[in-house]
Design an enzyme around this catalytic site. Sequence first.
Site, short mmCIF file in Angstrom:
data_model
loop_
_atom_site.label_atom_id
_atom_site.label_comp_id
_atom_site.label_asym_id
_atom_site.label_seq_id
_atom_site.Cartn_x
_atom_site.Cartn_y
_atom_site.Cartn_z
N GLY A 1 32.71 36.70 51.28
CA GLY A 1 32.78 36.88 49.84
C GLY A 1 33.22 35.63 49.13
N ILE B 1 35.47 32.39 47.55
CA ILE B 1 36.52 32.30 46.54
C ILE B 1 36.30 33.32 45.43
CG2 ILE B 1 37.48 30.82 44.72
CD1 ILE B 1 38.52 30.14 47.46
N GLY C 1 44.80 23.07 30.99
CA GLY C 1 43.36 23.34 31.04
C GLY C 1 43.05 24.65 30.35
N ALA D 1 37.74 28.64 30.90
CA ALA D 1 37.76 30.09 31.12
C ALA D 1 38.94 30.52 31.99
CB ALA D 1 36.44 30.54 31.76
N GLU E 1 45.26 21.68 26.36
CA GLU E 1 43.86 21.29 26.55
C GLU E 1 43.64 19.85 26.06
OE1 GLU E 1 40.22 20.55 27.36
OE2 GLU E 1 41.06 22.46 28.04
N ALA F 1 29.50 31.95 39.37
CA ALA F 1 29.08 32.76 40.52
C ALA F 1 27.63 33.22 40.39
CB ALA F 1 30.00 33.97 40.66
N HIS G 1 22.78 54.58 18.21
CA HIS G 1 23.90 54.58 17.27
C HIS G 1 24.85 55.72 17.62
CE1 HIS G 1 26.04 54.25 13.44
NE2 HIS G 1 25.95 55.58 13.34
#
Length: 462
Positions: free
Chosen positions: A38, A40, A178, A181, A201, A316, A441
């Site tokens: 699988g 990381i 950082g 995401a 950042e 991914a 809706h």
Amino acid sequence: MEKFDLAVIGSGPGGYVAAVRASQLGLKTACIEKDKVGGICLNWGCIPTKALLKNAEILNHIKHSSDFGVNISSYEIDFEKVIKRSRAVADRLSKGVEMLFKKNNITKFSGIARFLSKNEIEISGENNTEVIWADKIIVATGARSRTIPGISFDGDKIISSKEAMILPAAPKSLIIVGAGAIGVEFAYFYNTFGTKVTLIEMMPKILPVEDGEVSKQLEISLKKQGIKIYTSTKVQNLNKTETGVSVEIETSKGVEKVESEKVLVAIGVQANTEGLNLEKIGVEINRGYIVVDKNYKTNVDNVFAIGDVIGPPLLAHKASAEAINCVEKIAGISNNDIDYSNIPGCTFSSPQVGSIGLTEDKAKEKGINYAIGKFPYSGNGKAIASAETEGFVKLIFDKETDELLGGHIIGYDAAELLAEISLAKQNKLKAKDIIKSIHSHPTLSELIMESAAIVHNEAIHF
């Protein structure tokens, strides 16, 4: 020596998908993994982090339950159980990949792979070493957290995303270096669980690759939640102290010091190319990434590479798409090349962010005559009923052709809503096509229809 049609090194979302697809196409396939199958993503990335973020969502619901007429006077947080649930989710899916290997008759080898020749791979396991031969080989070894130059992870005060997923308790304070995401998601998670979070950042905005309006809206939201944010800020120095870590930062106002119990470094990743003995067979590497052509073939004719190990975008689903494309080409199936402008990206903070295609700034840079349709969550019935009115959908169209060029969402369930925009962009749909598609809706998907309608002054609820 056992022989295979294809050997895949690595079992992440690139590697295991490549192995399964190859077996489906009749290739005798082996997959080599040094750790749990699988990779990381499944064990230490995408999946367990989303489990943690679900816990944060539940906690937020509890905190605001009185808004819905449910008064919860007191509650307790079992942080250890929060972590255990995340690990259990990862373990369950890893076992699922093991089952896929058995179902598809894929031979799994546990150990560290190393090229002896362009067709021979040595596998060093815990108790033995063996060599296999493969006609074709795919390298899908992924990437690992990048460190700040001169600073290494100690797993305690200076941590990577891996350690951030298994802390025994939520720290009282946390500096995250950082604001991509990964950094943003952990900032949201730990802030929800009571940690004083500072997000730093280097670029002028958080989520630097996203549309400017989206990044600005998310920054406003995160600050309202109590997260302190520095942008256009560089980390100059980092020192461990008795009580935590002291970080010296350079801001537009000068040099400051900020302190916290722990520091999470989330400045990106670097490819896992070391130890494979790639230099022995002459595989070309540039800036740390394996160089491939449009068919994912390296300069060595039978060796291919996919996923993070070949460079951005480091996602991914990009690795999985490359896996299928690469294997089908190896098997002789005629296949179009992947259009990288059609690869979506998501950030699972609250609010969520989802995007695909051109941002407004990129459209300007390209000199495109574009039109924007932007519709707020606050104008959508389902969003209002769900008390999820923060955010908007922003669609970018070519004014001359009416074709969808990009889509950007910030708001509840943005990652799920993005699928419709991705499908529309992949199939070169126009604003009129989206408008004429009847949306059920009340649903959040109506946001997309209304955004497209704005371009032609046909929006009903705006």
